[in-house]
Design an enzyme around this catalytic site. Sequence first.
Site, PDB file in Angstrom:
ATOM      1  N   HIS A 164      80.925 -73.890  11.579  1.00 11.93           N
ATOM      2  CA  HIS A 164      80.078 -74.979  12.085  1.00 11.93           C
ATOM      3  C   HIS A 164      79.040 -74.450  13.074  1.00 11.93           C
ATOM      4  O   HIS A 164      77.907 -74.947  13.122  1.00 11.93           O
ATOM      5  CB  HIS A 164      80.944 -76.034  12.769  1.00 11.93           C
ATOM      6  CG  HIS A 164      81.781 -76.843  11.815  1.00 11.93           C
ATOM      7  ND1 HIS A 164      81.257 -77.464  10.706  1.00 11.93           N
ATOM      8  CD2 HIS A 164      83.110 -77.133  11.809  1.00 11.93           C
ATOM      9  CE1 HIS A 164      82.208 -78.100  10.048  1.00 11.93           C
ATOM     10  NE2 HIS A 164      83.350 -77.916  10.700  1.00 11.93           N
ATOM     11  N   GLU A 220      82.859 -79.926   5.698  1.00  8.38           N
ATOM     12  CA  GLU A 220      84.249 -79.555   5.972  1.00  8.38           C
ATOM     13  C   GLU A 220      84.792 -78.652   4.865  1.00  8.38           C
ATOM     14  O   GLU A 220      85.501 -77.679   5.126  1.00  8.38           O
ATOM     15  CB  GLU A 220      85.110 -80.816   6.106  1.00  8.38           C
ATOM     16  CG  GLU A 220      84.806 -81.652   7.338  1.00  8.38           C
ATOM     17  CD  GLU A 220      84.943 -80.864   8.630  1.00  8.38           C
ATOM     18  OE1 GLU A 220      85.911 -80.080   8.758  1.00  8.38           O
ATOM     19  OE2 GLU A 220      84.070 -81.016   9.496  1.00  8.38           O
ATOM     20  N   HIS A 262      87.047 -71.606  10.915  1.00  9.83           N
ATOM     21  CA  HIS A 262      86.476 -72.883  10.476  1.00  9.83           C
ATOM     22  C   HIS A 262      85.428 -73.366  11.476  1.00  9.83           C
ATOM     23  O   HIS A 262      84.325 -73.781  11.089  1.00  9.83           O
ATOM     24  CB  HIS A 262      87.603 -73.900  10.331  1.00  9.83           C
ATOM     25  CG  HIS A 262      87.154 -75.278   9.965  1.00  9.83           C
ATOM     26  ND1 HIS A 262      87.289 -75.797   8.687  1.00  9.83           N
ATOM     27  CD2 HIS A 262      86.569 -76.261  10.702  1.00  9.83           C
ATOM     28  CE1 HIS A 262      86.805 -77.024   8.661  1.00  9.83           C
ATOM     29  NE2 HIS A 262      86.371 -77.341   9.873  1.00  9.83           N
ATOM     30  N   GLU A 263      85.759 -73.303  12.755  1.00  3.79           N
ATOM     31  CA  GLU A 263      84.817 -73.785  13.773  1.00  3.79           C
ATOM     32  C   GLU A 263      83.608 -72.870  13.902  1.00  3.79           C
ATOM     33  O   GLU A 263      82.494 -73.336  14.161  1.00  3.79           O
ATOM     34  CB  GLU A 263      85.531 -73.924  15.123  1.00  3.79           C
ATOM     35  CG  GLU A 263      86.680 -74.924  15.113  1.00  3.79           C
ATOM     36  CD  GLU A 263      86.296 -76.278  14.535  1.00  3.79           C
ATOM     37  OE1 GLU A 263      85.136 -76.690  14.702  1.00  3.79           O
ATOM     38  OE2 GLU A 263      87.153 -76.920  13.907  1.00  3.79           O
TER      39      GLU A 263
END
Length: 659
Positions: free
Chosen positions: A175, A256, A171-172
């Site tokens: 980003h 997100e 997930h990170e």
Amino acid sequence: MTFFEQQHQARQETRKLVFLFVLAVIVIVAAVNLVMVLLWTFKFGAYHGVPRQYPRGFFETNTAVTLLLIGGGTLIQTFNLRDGGDAVALMAGGRIVLPATGDLQERRLLNVVEEMALASGIACPKVYLLEREDAINAFAAGYNQNEAVIAVTRGTLNRLTRDELQGVVGHEFSHILNGDMRLNIHLISVLFGIQMIAGLGQQMMDAGRYETDERDDRGPPWQAVLFPAGAMFFAVGYIGVFFGRVIKSAVSRQREFLADASAVQFTRNPDGIGGALRKIGGLTDGKKIGSQINHLNAEQLSHLFLGCARPNFLSGWFATHPPLKDRVKRIYGRSMSLLEAPELVTRSIASKVRLPDLPFTSVSAADLADAAATSIIPPIASGLLAPSQKFGNSSDSGSPLASQLDGAVRDPIAASAVIYALLLGNGAEREGQLTLLKKEAPHQAALITHLAGAIKQLPLSARLPLVDLAAPALRQLSQPERDKLLALVDMLIATDSRITLSEFVLQTVLTRRLAPRSGRLVPIKFNALSELGSDIAVLFSLVAHVAVPASHDDAIAARLAAFLRGVQLCPELKLAAQHYCDGASLSFSRVRLALDNANQLAPLAKPQLVKALLAVADNGAELPIASADILRAICAGIEAPIPPTVAATYHAYPWQFDN
């Protein structure tokens, strides 16, 4: 949506951020003037029954002071965050996780981050731990992928399985690769500025607590005015908090969802990020929030985190994150029960990959389509990692080579030795390099020689990833130490008065990741490829030279044909065969200049360039390691992630070939 489209969208979101910021400033200025009118009326409303006039410049002064506070606060915070990801991690109360850590949980975390970094072809981010936070949460921060950091809470390590931890890291990484981090850091500075009024109000309230009996015919004493004035300014300051929430929700909510879907795409395991989110929900009990961050700066940094760092007193459109249940439902395609999140006992860092219990298509079609388009990281479970130790601890092989290289890339001094060892040549060149090393790095000379022998046991496709693995350790060096390393690299390369392809690749990657401005924002100077015709021709020619070896039956014609394959994909360049650069006119100094210019291209102009370069390198067979290396160097030079085709040429932990 591709990586470059995400960057373009991030810049458009910046325009939205500017609009909302200006709107917030207007509202705050109006509110401050209203408060000052009330205070003036309260203190000097009448003198012997005669209404008092406002002094000259009353409203102009109020407005100027308010703008000075907001603008000054924004500039101060921008300066404080000049170091990018490291500054943000320290602001959140993090401590760096050293690459040589002996803690099993921290070692597991580093391994997961390394796997993702190597698969995506970017420098391995620094890792920070929020030691005092028992909730499950994480964030990524930085101005670009060269200086990114990933921070996780202690609760994330204590409560998540390895698969779930990998989902959080995936997930990170979304980003990092989708251009979210730069926007998020700008947002921190903006929010600090518009919330400065609240800080002023707090100080006035503190000053107004000192009581006094002094009075005069001009009205109440100043102390009696300060406290209510501070309370009003503090309330006005919360206009900034409100607009902060609005701004965060405007730029982060959909990202997100995309990052969740990307985590599934990267890991091929919905139970990774899905299990982590379900455990966050399971930790929620009454007013206790499973992702809540207790640090004083949590509100200011809340938009960075995986989950809500603060309770959502403003729900719906004003929440900083989408509802947890909605995120879980998008991952699994249906509602799922929450999970308990007890602290786990870590017995070993190694764990085997677990196949997903649910079909991969359980993620909603829209999210999956977006995530698939942004799949800069080839799916980890699809075979990129060595089968013998997939998801395991690289040092568990127990081989001497594994121990030597695994330990070396985690220590700053030894990691420097690894870089020097990669440059050691043969014969007279090697003798000259060793003489130089004994003079410039006498305490490392023996280690460098030893590591060079270990590196020679690796296949060519396993050597460049050592630079990515060593990146966190090398970034622990001070800037003068980094400058010394880069200077010594240049001297080692210049020993034989020439530069080889492998030396150029290594030098380019190191410069982009360790030079003084490696983590700084690069301004956009060129909006289209057509503005860089001669530079693009140089890059096409370089890749064509590498893709077609001199031993080819008709190397000149084959190289020209490769060059023209790239030209066909970029008709706006108006290039032709006469623009092809032969070996005599193709110098690495000219290539560096072309890379510097290409790095200043607008985000949406870069994907066509990368696609064309891949076409030049495509010989109809498996991508040779030499072509992969030069494409990797070019992508590093223009700060773009490497395409999956190039990433698949490399392997996760190079020393696994010792088995």
